[in-house]
Write an enzyme that holds these catalytic residues in place. Structure first.
Site, PDB file in Angstrom:
ATOM      1  N   CYS A  76       0.799  -1.037   0.042  1.00  0.00           N
ATOM      2  CA  CYS A  76      -0.114   0.193  -0.010  1.00  0.00           C
ATOM      3  C   CYS A  76       0.837   1.308  -0.029  1.00  0.00           C
ATOM      4  CB  CYS A  76      -0.919  -0.271   1.239  1.00  0.00           C
ATOM      5  SG  CYS A  76      -1.913   1.480   1.580  1.00  0.00           S
ATOM      6  N   HIS A  77       0.362   2.146  -0.181  1.00  0.00           N
ATOM      7  CA  HIS A  77       0.846   3.615  -0.236  1.00  0.00           C
ATOM      8  C   HIS A  77       1.446   3.992   0.870  1.00  0.00           C
ATOM      9  CE1 HIS A  77      -1.411   4.095  -4.099  1.00  0.00           C
ATOM     10  NE2 HIS A  77      -0.347   4.789  -4.370  1.00  0.00           N
ATOM     11  N   THR A  78       1.312   3.608   2.002  1.00  0.00           N
ATOM     12  CA  THR A  78       1.330   4.308   3.103  1.00  0.00           C
ATOM     13  C   THR A  78       2.908   3.422   3.620  1.00  0.00           C
ATOM     14  OG1 THR A  78      -0.546   4.405   3.865  1.00  0.00           O
ATOM     15  CG2 THR A  78       0.750   4.463   5.629  1.00  0.00           C
ATOM     16  N   HIS A 103       0.976  -3.639   6.179  1.00  0.00           N
ATOM     17  CA  HIS A 103      -0.177  -3.570   7.113  1.00  0.00           C
ATOM     18  C   HIS A 103      -1.459  -4.000   6.464  1.00  0.00           C
ATOM     19  CE1 HIS A 103      -0.396   0.224   4.532  1.00  0.00           C
ATOM     20  NE2 HIS A 103      -1.613   0.358   4.759  1.00  0.00           N
ATOM     21  N   GLU A 104      -1.514  -4.699   5.458  1.00  0.00           N
ATOM     22  CA  GLU A 104      -2.587  -5.230   4.394  1.00  0.00           C
ATOM     23  C   GLU A 104      -2.339  -6.795   4.360  1.00  0.00           C
ATOM     24  OE1 GLU A 104      -3.478  -3.938   0.559  1.00  0.00           O
ATOM     25  OE2 GLU A 104      -3.774  -1.951   1.148  1.00  0.00           O
ATOM     26  N   CYS A 130     -11.280  -2.274  20.277  1.00  0.00           N
ATOM     27  CA  CYS A 130     -11.151  -2.905  21.766  1.00  0.00           C
ATOM     28  C   CYS A 130     -12.694  -3.042  22.329  1.00  0.00           C
ATOM     29  CB  CYS A 130     -10.617  -2.052  22.692  1.00  0.00           C
ATOM     30  SG  CYS A 130     -11.223  -0.730  23.284  1.00  0.00           S
ATOM     31  N   CYS A 158     -13.467   1.117  24.883  1.00  0.00           N
ATOM     32  CA  CYS A 158     -13.094   2.361  24.927  1.00  0.00           C
ATOM     33  C   CYS A 158     -14.528   3.356  24.692  1.00  0.00           C
ATOM     34  CB  CYS A 158     -11.898   2.911  24.121  1.00  0.00           C
ATOM     35  SG  CYS A 158     -12.193   3.041  22.390  1.00  0.00           S
ATOM     36  N   CYS A 195     -15.222   3.134  21.042  1.00  0.00           N
ATOM     37  CA  CYS A 195     -15.751   1.854  20.465  1.00  0.00           C
ATOM     38  C   CYS A 195     -17.373   1.622  20.864  1.00  0.00           C
ATOM     39  CB  CYS A 195     -14.771   0.764  21.102  1.00  0.00           C
ATOM     40  SG  CYS A 195     -13.356   0.433  19.987  1.00  0.00           S
ATOM     41  N   CYS A 206     -10.736   3.765  17.746  1.00  0.00           N
ATOM     42  CA  CYS A 206     -10.463   3.119  19.030  1.00  0.00           C
ATOM     43  C   CYS A 206      -9.422   3.692  19.526  1.00  0.00           C
ATOM     44  CB  CYS A 206     -10.262   1.569  18.710  1.00  0.00           C
ATOM     45  SG  CYS A 206      -9.627   0.760  20.133  1.00  0.00           S
ATOM     46  N   ARG A 245      -3.659   3.518  20.829  1.00  0.00           N
ATOM     47  CA  ARG A 245      -3.244   4.364  19.902  1.00  0.00           C
ATOM     48  C   ARG A 245      -1.468   4.847  20.050  1.00  0.00           C
ATOM     49  NH1 ARG A 245      -6.915   6.525  16.558  1.00  0.00           N
ATOM     50  NH2 ARG A 245      -5.892   8.475  15.880  1.00  0.00           N
ATOM     51  N   CYS A 247      -7.210  -2.563   4.359  1.00  0.00           N
ATOM     52  CA  CYS A 247      -6.932  -1.012   4.156  1.00  0.00           C
ATOM     53  C   CYS A 247      -7.834  -0.611   3.104  1.00  0.00           C
ATOM     54  CB  CYS A 247      -5.452  -1.017   4.004  1.00  0.00           C
ATOM     55  SG  CYS A 247      -4.912   0.824   3.783  1.00  0.00           S
ATOM     56  N   ARG A 300      -3.281  -3.186  -7.257  1.00  0.00           N
ATOM     57  CA  ARG A 300      -2.524  -3.693  -5.994  1.00  0.00           C
ATOM     58  C   ARG A 300      -1.707  -4.921  -6.488  1.00  0.00           C
ATOM     59  NH1 ARG A 300      -2.933  -0.275  -2.774  1.00  0.00           N
ATOM     60  NH2 ARG A 300      -3.675  -0.220  -1.013  1.00  0.00           N
TER      61      ARG A 300
HETATM   62  N1  LIG Z   1      -8.691   7.402   5.038  1.00  0.00           N
HETATM   63  C1  LIG Z   1      -7.862   6.393   5.118  1.00  0.00           C
HETATM   64  O1  LIG Z   1      -8.046   5.520   6.140  1.00  0.00           O
HETATM   65  C2  LIG Z   1      -7.064   6.004   4.159  1.00  0.00           C
HETATM   66  C3  LIG Z   1      -6.794   4.639   3.857  1.00  0.00           C
HETATM   67  C4  LIG Z   1      -5.967   4.275   2.823  1.00  0.00           C
HETATM   68  C5  LIG Z   1      -5.508   5.281   1.926  1.00  0.00           C
HETATM   69  N2  LIG Z   1      -5.796   6.575   2.125  1.00  0.00           N
HETATM   70  C6  LIG Z   1      -5.301   7.503   1.262  1.00  0.00           C
HETATM   71  O2  LIG Z   1      -6.326   7.803   0.231  1.00  0.00           O
HETATM   72  C7  LIG Z   1      -5.944   8.139  -0.934  1.00  0.00           C
HETATM   73  C8  LIG Z   1      -6.103   7.259  -2.095  1.00  0.00           C
HETATM   74  O3  LIG Z   1      -5.394   6.027  -2.052  1.00  0.00           O
HETATM   75  P1  LIG Z   1      -5.056   4.762  -3.144  1.00  0.00           P
HETATM   76  O4  LIG Z   1      -4.648   3.844  -2.569  1.00  0.00           O
HETATM   77  O5  LIG Z   1      -6.490   4.644  -3.779  1.00  0.00           O
HETATM   78  O6  LIG Z   1      -4.243   5.795  -4.012  1.00  0.00           O
HETATM   79  P2  LIG Z   1      -3.981   5.661  -5.679  1.00  0.00           P
HETATM   80  O7  LIG Z   1      -2.519   6.679  -5.905  1.00  0.00           O
HETATM   81  O8  LIG Z   1      -3.848   4.413  -6.213  1.00  0.00           O
HETATM   82  O9  LIG Z   1      -5.096   6.396  -6.370  1.00  0.00           O
HETATM   83  C9  LIG Z   1      -5.554   7.828  -6.483  1.00  0.00           C
HETATM   84  C10 LIG Z   1      -5.972   8.228  -7.562  1.00  0.00           C
HETATM   85  O10 LIG Z   1      -6.008   9.428  -7.741  1.00  0.00           O
HETATM   86  C11 LIG Z   1      -5.881   9.811  -9.337  1.00  0.00           C
HETATM   87  N3  LIG Z   1      -5.898  11.219  -9.254  1.00  0.00           N
HETATM   88  C12 LIG Z   1      -4.659  11.853  -9.066  1.00  0.00           C
HETATM   89  N4  LIG Z   1      -4.986  13.305  -9.278  1.00  0.00           N
HETATM   90  C13 LIG Z   1      -6.286  13.347  -9.775  1.00  0.00           C
HETATM   91  C14 LIG Z   1      -7.107  14.340  -9.993  1.00  0.00           C
HETATM   92  N5  LIG Z   1      -6.784  15.790 -10.246  1.00  0.00           N
HETATM   93  N6  LIG Z   1      -8.276  14.181 -10.228  1.00  0.00           N
HETATM   94  C15 LIG Z   1      -8.901  12.925 -10.476  1.00  0.00           C
HETATM   95  N7  LIG Z   1      -8.230  11.958 -10.165  1.00  0.00           N
HETATM   96  C16 LIG Z   1      -6.873  12.221  -9.600  1.00  0.00           C
HETATM   97  C17 LIG Z   1      -4.992   9.283  -9.543  1.00  0.00           C
HETATM   98  O11 LIG Z   1      -4.785   8.985 -11.089  1.00  0.00           O
HETATM   99  C18 LIG Z   1      -4.971   7.882  -8.913  1.00  0.00           C
HETATM  100  O12 LIG Z   1      -5.619   7.029  -9.693  1.00  0.00           O
HETATM  101  C19 LIG Z   1      -4.145   8.348  -0.661  1.00  0.00           C
HETATM  102  O13 LIG Z   1      -3.955   9.422  -0.304  1.00  0.00           O
HETATM  103  C20 LIG Z   1      -4.206   7.229   0.537  1.00  0.00           C
HETATM  104  O14 LIG Z   1      -2.914   8.003   1.363  1.00  0.00           O
HETATM  105  C21 LIG Z   1      -6.512   6.895   3.006  1.00  0.00           C
HETATM  106 ZN   LIG Z   2      -2.993   1.018   3.459  1.00  0.00          ZN
HETATM  107 ZN   LIG Z   3     -11.734   0.819  21.592  1.00  0.00          ZN
END
Ligand SMILES: NC(=O)c1ccc[n+]([C@@H]2O[C@H](COP(=O)([O-])OP(=O)(O)OC[C@H]3O[C@@H](n4cnc5c(N)ncnc54)[C@H](O)[C@@H]3O)[C@@H](O)[C@H]2O)c1
Ligand SMILES: [Zn+2]
Ligand SMILES: [Zn+2]
Length: 369
Positions: free
Chosen positions: A40-42, A62-63, A92, A95, A98, A106, A110, A169, A362
């Site tokens: 994943c990106h993270t 983490h996935e 949990c 808390c 939760c 949760c 943390r 994730c 992925r």
């Molecule tokens: N909130 C959470 O719990 C959580 C969990 C996982 C990931 N995320 C975040 O969510 C976001 C997306 O994650 P992902 O894995 O799908 O990433 P990804 O990079 O696979 O997808 C992002 C998409 O956005 C598109 N994009 C970029 N610029 C754009 C624009 N101007 N207009 C339209 N589309 C555009 C890209 O082409 C790409 O397909 C990331 O910022 C990630 O960190 C958040």
């Molecule tokens: Zn992730």
């Molecule tokens: Zn909790």
């Protein structure tokens, strides 16, 4: 025991797959044999050094999805042989958060988790007697991991684990943003910005909620095609005119629900401005860069638009992930198109390269071959 794991030794350098030590699970902890783990990106964000709260050395990942091997004392909710999905966002069940239906954040572990420790403030990972910190409480780029019981979702054993890991994730984040955070109503119009794992999950979530129209916006035609497969009724190539295009498609009003899944604050603003006056709800899923802010013209809020944010799709993991997995097994969610590459642990850095090239959605590491 000795395990093979991908260690982040130094920010900006490739991960080093090597043998390290993993100690037995203590009270409230579980030893899991990993079967699969998504990249994943993270993980990449932390490996690059861009995350200000990152640390090294650590075992990333983490996935994860796997099988419970052994449990520590006091563990009651999982037993050896159970199939589990790792939760960086634990539950949990005790808390104040939760016990409240309004949030999944949760509070139980943390602080220790953020610093790389298990709940008792120590690590089970080490090398030559030197402790190695855990990552996101999961560290699943490894053959085995020790995790808190409250951070494992027990899932249906019929679910292939090399797909189930995606629910750890991005996929749950997108599905949950539509189903839990926004609670999309049947018959509504939705716009999803971004067609990565999270955005495509949000498209699927809008469809499951019975949305009538789902517009997906991305820069990649290939990804927009995948969005159609998940239920998008309209697709648009993104850019500076995205808001006007959405307004044109929606009789000048904008959408009932918009979702941002790009991490770009300019797109977050587009998501707010594409939401309908009166009641439009814009839900932010993307993680913005350090110091970046979201610009909102207050008039948009005065005229009835609302802005929400969603972490892990608002999913209370131990309860919600098994339900989502069951909907997949029932045929409601098409998970196969998300897995573009299958890798071995030794190829983990290739997973990062594929991600940087935006090749597929992925890469999944499989540990059994
Ligand atoms: N909130 C959470 O719990 C959580 C969990 C996982 C990931 N995320 C975040 O969510 C976001 C997306 O994650 P992902 O894995 O799908 O990433 P990804 O990079 O696979 O997808 C992002 C998409 O956005 C598109 N994009 C970029 N610029 C754009 C624009 N101007 N207009 C339209 N589309 C555009 C890209 O082409 C790409 O397909 C990331 O910022 C990630 O960190 C958040
Ligand atoms: Zn992730
Ligand atoms: Zn909790």
């Amino acid at each position: 025991m000795q395990i093979r794991a991908a260690v982040l030794e130094e920010f900006g350098s490739p991960l080093v797959v090597q043998t390290i030590e993993l100690a037995e699970p203590r009270a409230g902890e579980v030893l899991v044999r990993l079967v699969a783990c998504g990249v994943c990106h993270t993980d990449l964000y932390t490996a690059s050094g861009a995350d200000p709260s990152g640390y090294a050395p650590t075992v990333l990942g983490h996935e994860g999805a796997g099988v419970v091997e052994r449990v520590g004392e006091e563990v009651t909710s999982v037993a050896p042989g159970d199939h589990v999905v790792s939760l960086f966002s634990p539950q949990c069940r005790e808390c104040v958060h939760c016990r409240d239906p309004r949030t999944n954040l949760c509070l139980a572990i943390r602080e220790q988790q953020n610093q790389g420790y298990l709940p008792d403030g120590t690590t089970r990972l080490s090398r030559d007697g030197e402790p190695i910190r855990h990552f996101m409480g999961t560290s699943t780029f490894a053959e085995y991991t020790v995790m808190p019981e409250i951070a494992l979702a027990k899932v249906n054993e019929e679910a292939p684990l090399d797909r189930a890991c995606l629910f750890a994730c991005g996929l749950s984040t997108g599905l949950g943003a539509a189903m839990n955070t926004a609670k999309v109503e049947a018959g509504s119009t939705c716009v999803v910005f971004g067609a990565g794992m999270v955005g495509l999950g949000a498209v699927a979530g809008c469809r499951l909620q019975g949305a009538e129209r789902i517009v997906c916006i991305d820069l990649s035609e290939e990804r927009l095609e995948l969005a159609r497969g998940q239920g998008a009724t309209d697709v648009l190539v993104g850019g500076g005119d995205a808001v006007e295009r959405v307004l044109e498609l929606t009789g000048g009003f904008g959408a009932d629900y918009t979702f941002e899944a790009t991490g770009n604050v300019a797109v977050m603003r587009q998501a707010v401005e594409s939401a309908r006056m009166g009641w439009g709800l814009a839900t932010m899923c993307g993680v913005a860069g350090k110091g970046e802010t979201l610009d909102v013209i207050p008039r948009y809020l005065i005229t009835g638009r609302r802005v929400a944010g969603s972490s892990f799709g608002g999913v209370k993991g131990r309860d919600g992930v098994p339900q989502l997995v069951d909907r997949w097994l029932a045929g409601d969610i098409d998970v196969d198109p998300f897995v573009s590459h299958t890798l071995t642990l030794d190829e983990v850095n290739r997973g990062f390269e594929l991600m940087e090239q935006q090749a597929g959605i992925r890469s999944v590491i499989r540990f059994d071959d």
